[in-house]
Design a protein around this motif. Sequence first.
Motif, PDB file in Angstrom:
ATOM      1  N   LEU A  57       0.821  -1.213   0.000  1.00 51.63           N
ATOM      2  CA  LEU A  57       0.000   0.000   0.000  1.00 51.63           C
ATOM      3  C   LEU A  57       0.854   1.261   0.000  1.00 51.63           C
ATOM      4  CD1 LEU A  57      -2.809  -1.021   2.521  1.00 51.63           C
ATOM      5  CD2 LEU A  57      -3.044  -0.674   0.066  1.00 51.63           C
ATOM      6  N   ALA A  58       2.007   1.227   0.668  1.00 52.12           N
ATOM      7  CA  ALA A  58       2.896   2.395   0.674  1.00 52.12           C
ATOM      8  C   ALA A  58       3.440   2.667  -0.732  1.00 52.12           C
ATOM      9  CB  ALA A  58       4.042   2.174   1.654  1.00 52.12           C
ATOM     10  N   ILE A  59       3.858   1.609  -1.427  1.00 49.86           N
ATOM     11  CA  ILE A  59       4.362   1.794  -2.801  1.00 49.86           C
ATOM     12  C   ILE A  59       3.243   2.267  -3.722  1.00 49.86           C
ATOM     13  CG2 ILE A  59       5.431   0.625  -4.758  1.00 49.86           C
ATOM     14  CD1 ILE A  59       6.749  -1.277  -2.773  1.00 49.86           C
ATOM     15  N   LEU A  60       2.063   1.671  -3.578  1.00 46.43           N
ATOM     16  CA  LEU A  60       0.935   2.093  -4.407  1.00 46.43           C
ATOM     17  C   LEU A  60       0.552   3.541  -4.107  1.00 46.43           C
ATOM     18  CD1 LEU A  60      -1.243   1.310  -6.457  1.00 46.43           C
ATOM     19  CD2 LEU A  60      -2.638   0.488  -4.549  1.00 46.43           C
ATOM     20  N   GLY A  61       0.594   3.932  -2.838  1.00 47.05           N
ATOM     21  CA  GLY A  61       0.315   5.319  -2.494  1.00 47.05           C
ATOM     22  C   GLY A  61       1.316   6.285  -3.103  1.00 47.05           C
ATOM     23  N   PHE A  62       2.586   5.863  -3.204  1.00 40.28           N
ATOM     24  CA  PHE A  62       3.599   6.704  -3.846  1.00 40.28           C
ATOM     25  C   PHE A  62       3.250   6.958  -5.315  1.00 40.28           C
ATOM     26  CE2 PHE A  62       7.543   6.690  -6.409  1.00 40.28           C
ATOM     27  CZ  PHE A  62       8.094   7.889  -5.979  1.00 40.28           C
ATOM     28  N   PHE A  63       2.831   5.907  -6.019  1.00 42.05           N
ATOM     29  CA  PHE A  63       2.442   6.083  -7.420  1.00 42.05           C
ATOM     30  C   PHE A  63       1.175   6.927  -7.546  1.00 42.05           C
ATOM     31  CE2 PHE A  63       5.114   2.257  -8.138  1.00 42.05           C
ATOM     32  CZ  PHE A  63       5.887   2.745  -9.183  1.00 42.05           C
ATOM     33  N   VAL A  64       0.256   6.782  -6.600  1.00 40.15           N
ATOM     34  CA  VAL A  64      -0.957   7.592  -6.639  1.00 40.15           C
ATOM     35  C   VAL A  64      -0.622   9.073  -6.469  1.00 40.15           C
ATOM     36  CG1 VAL A  64      -3.108   8.089  -5.412  1.00 40.15           C
ATOM     37  CG2 VAL A  64      -2.484   5.729  -5.907  1.00 40.15           C
ATOM     38  N   LEU A  65       0.292   9.395  -5.556  1.00 40.23           N
ATOM     39  CA  LEU A  65       0.704  10.789  -5.370  1.00 40.23           C
ATOM     40  C   LEU A  65       1.353  11.341  -6.636  1.00 40.23           C
ATOM     41  CD1 LEU A  65       2.153  10.729  -1.734  1.00 40.23           C
ATOM     42  CD2 LEU A  65      -0.017  11.695  -2.508  1.00 40.23           C
ATOM     43  N   ILE A  66       2.169  10.532  -7.289  1.00 41.72           N
ATOM     44  CA  ILE A  66       2.786  10.978  -8.544  1.00 41.72           C
ATOM     45  C   ILE A  66       1.714  11.233  -9.601  1.00 41.72           C
ATOM     46  CG2 ILE A  66       4.248  10.219 -10.459  1.00 41.72           C
ATOM     47  CD1 ILE A  66       6.056   8.889  -8.484  1.00 41.72           C
TER      48      ILE A  66
END
Length: 350
Positions: free
Chosen positions: A53-62
């Motif tokens: 979820l942390a990695i996916l959240g990083f891509f969502v922010l980008i």
Amino acid sequence: MTVPTTTALEAESAAPAPAPPAPAPAAPAGRSTLARLGSSFAMFRNRKSITGLAILGFFVLIAVFGDLIAPYGPLEKDYTALKQPPSWQHILGTSHMGEDILSQLIYGTRGVLIVGLLAGVLATALAVAIGVTAGVVTGWKSESLSALTNVFLVLPGLPLMIIIASQFDDPSLLLIAAVLALTGWAWGARVLRAQTMSLRNRDFVQAARANGEPLGRIITVEMLPNLMAIIASSFVGTVTAAVLGLTTLAFIGVIPINNLNWGTILFWAQQNGAFPDYWWWYIPAGLCIAVLGMALSLINFGIDEYVNPRLRSAGERARALRKKGIKPAGGVTAVRNDTTATAAPRQETP
């Protein structure tokens, strides 16, 4: 009639009065609601799910703040820097037209996530509607829905996506997501049908039917909460397949070049001979696909650990040992035979 003496009266008055019972502690308001909300997200509490979820959240922010993060426009050209390696001016180098690769990756993230999430939502909705219905009803209705699911299971997904997407000159992201959802819902529906058929014979479902509750309430209140982990796992798997399908369609040139995503970057790199010399053109896009796939896989592994009782108990024991400062060791634990270990050696008399 016995009259109490003065000494007895004085002793009785001197004795302390019994203390009143302590009031029961009031339950905090909203605790049951918070408990239900926490239990619904219990599948995301392990380290695998949190990391994913942390990695996916990083891509969502980008994807959300891509316009502010990208140093250049995705199609902005610098003819003085054609196929330039990474530098301070262009961190990930440039393409054959002088386009900044980093900016294209940032803008391409939005299209990948939009198509993946839309396809996941549409495919999961189809899987739940068809799979749960096929598991609840009986007779020819269940068999017909099962046959429909089997037909979509054996259909070749990639050729069907190519045929449908190639019929449109400029397909929108919604259309691409719908095509990917149409070819990716059957697996989840098959799993949900099997699990629903197992649930419909449970005692609590039979009790709800005996009480005369309507079928819609039985499905939404009694069955769906017990299917949430499988539905979440199906959603994550569908998003992964949709991301891979989108990048595949873009890489082979089915999707127009104005639908910028990571697959179109690989397409232009392959068309202009970037392999293997101009590594900065194709390796970052490939790494983004791999990292996003890894994040979704970690979330799926975490959900699987929550669903599988054996994996869940093993994970809980491992976390309890780590909290105590003990490193959990794998392998097989040796079991000592107490009868052999405690038996005294036999000595022969001379």
